[in-house]
Design an enzyme around this catalytic site. Structure first.
Site, short mmCIF file in Angstrom:
data_model
loop_
_atom_site.label_atom_id
_atom_site.label_comp_id
_atom_site.label_asym_id
_atom_site.label_seq_id
_atom_site.Cartn_x
_atom_site.Cartn_y
_atom_site.Cartn_z
N ASP A 51 37.34 33.43 38.86
CA ASP A 51 38.12 32.26 38.46
C ASP A 51 39.33 32.18 39.38
OD1 ASP A 51 38.92 29.99 37.18
OD2 ASP A 51 39.22 30.89 35.21
N GLY A 69 42.60 31.35 39.03
CA GLY A 69 43.95 31.84 38.74
C GLY A 69 44.83 30.89 37.94
N GLY A 70 44.66 29.59 38.12
CA GLY A 70 45.54 28.64 37.45
C GLY A 70 45.51 28.80 35.94
N ASP A 83 30.86 31.98 30.61
CA ASP A 83 31.56 33.27 30.61
C ASP A 83 32.44 33.32 29.39
OD1 ASP A 83 34.75 33.32 31.21
OD2 ASP A 83 33.84 31.48 31.94
#
Ligand code: PRF
Length: 378
Positions: free
Chosen positions: A97, A99-100, A272
């Site tokens: 992913d 990061g935001g 996920d």
């Protein structure tokens, strides 16, 4: 010419049943059978599990987090040590992913600007800047098979204007992410992320905008963030039909087995969630007959396993009384066994789903699975 004709496709649809699909996604580190559930190994570790158990449970791919790994031990260090697979010993596909989303949920003093998000690290308070370009750079240093664009996800409920602003910003970041990814070696993939909250028109605009940019696959973000399940499913119904049929679709951060079954029915290929490992650490098992809280005193004298018909040894063999004891005593092994039992349950659900779609029997599988959950643990 389709907008994404310049983006190679590594996804092959093998069969469909209604809107449900099964396929194969080929990554530099191996093939992912879809619908796929990716267990979450946030900081380069599956909490409480060995990689060999993750693999044996049937997972083809795991998820790692840009946010955590860039802060510790750092992307540059992992790159120097040969990339995430070499560093961790998980020798299969990895998606990271961007990061935001993690900045929003974990760090202090965050500020979103057109260029980047700035925040204070949850580890040592250091000031860090993360731009779409830096996120791609980090994900490439990690050697991630599938990188995600940086996006902004708003929690629901939210004002229309806030949802729209975040969606438009995410679209501009999608273009910047694609440009930053252009020099990536063949076979590595970048997924765009649909935002737009609970507003159908914004979902449509986001999906159309991303498809016009062109990605290897498309994620649906901004769901399971506070809205009822019916709203989440309605937003999937609004979005999935606008995504290219021949590309993988990933519903981020979802969810319960029930959410997954419903989303597969609506054409989602990848998932996920931290739930199997997190709930396992908290003493909760996912089974064929629903969730079972092993802390409950009713298990104290129960010699039966969680499911004697399970193909997973710990599910079939460990007495409930023993699991109850381990959880009550705070033994590490309790968390480990329940994490493994839960990841194995999620993978058996995905196997069942794939097999049913391949044989044109998804509706039967859907009904039977729901009946078993409804029976409950007795
Ligand atoms: N964006 C990103 N990661 C995510 C989400 C999102 O919207 C979600 C929302 N369920 C989970 N993880 N980048």
């Amino acid at each position: 010419m389709n907008p994404d004709d310049d983006v190679p496709n590594h996804f092959e649809l093998l069969a469909t049943d209604g809107a449900a699909r099964t396929g194969r996604l080929t990554t530099p580190h191996g093939v992912v059978r879809t619908p796929a559930f990716m267990p979450v190994g946030t900081a380069g570790a599956m909490k409480g599990m060995h990689w060999r158990e993750v693999r044996d449970a049937g997972a083809d791919i795991v998820l790692g987090n840009t946010y955590h790994l860039m802060l510790r031990p750092s992307a540059e260090r992992i790159a120097a040590l040969g990339g995430l697979q070499r560093f961790t010993g998980w020798n299969g596909p990895m998606l990271t992913d961007s990061g935001g989303f993690q900045v929003m949920s974990l760090s202090d003093l965050r500020k979103v600007s057109e260029n980047a998000v700035t925040f204070r690290s949850h580890i040592d308070g250091a000031k860090v800047e993360l731009s779409p370009e830096r996120s791609i750079e980090v994900q490439r240093l990690l050697g991630s098979d599938i990188a995600m664009q940086m996006d902004e996800c708003v929690r629901l409920p939210a004002e229309h204007a806030d949802i729209e602003r975040a969606m438009q910003l995410s679209l501009r970041w999608a273009e910047r992410s694609k440009r930053a990814f252009e020099s990536a070696p063949a076979g590595y993939m970048l997924f765009g992320i649909v935002q737009g909250g609970d507003v159908p028109q914004l979902r449509h605009a986001s999906a159309r905008g991303l498809v016009a940019v062109g990605f290897h696959g498309y994620a649906i973000g901004g769901l399971a963030v506070g809205e009822p399940q019916a709203v989440m499913l309605a937003m999937i119904d609004e979005t999935a039909p606008l995504l290219p049929r021949e590309r993988p679709r990933y519903l981020m951060g979802v969810g319960t087995p029930d959410d997954i079954l419903e989303a597969v029915k609506r054409g989602i290929d990848m998932f996920d969630c931290v739930m199997p490992t997190r709930n396992g650490r908290h003493g909760v098992a996912f089974t064929r007959f629903g969730q079972v809280n092993l802390r409950n005193a009713r298990h104290a004298d129960d010699p039966r396993p969680l499911d004697e018909e399970s193909s997973w040894p710990s599910t079939r063999n460990c007495a409930r009384a023993y699991l109850h004891h381990l959880v009550k005593a705070g033994e590490t092994l309790g968390a480990m066994l329940l994490s493994e039992i839960n990841v194995a349950y999620y993978q058996s659900l995905m196997r069942g789903v794939r097999d049913a779609i391949a044989h044109g029997k998804f509706d039967e599988f859907y009904q039977r699975t729901r009946e078993d959950w409804a029976r409950g643990d007795i």
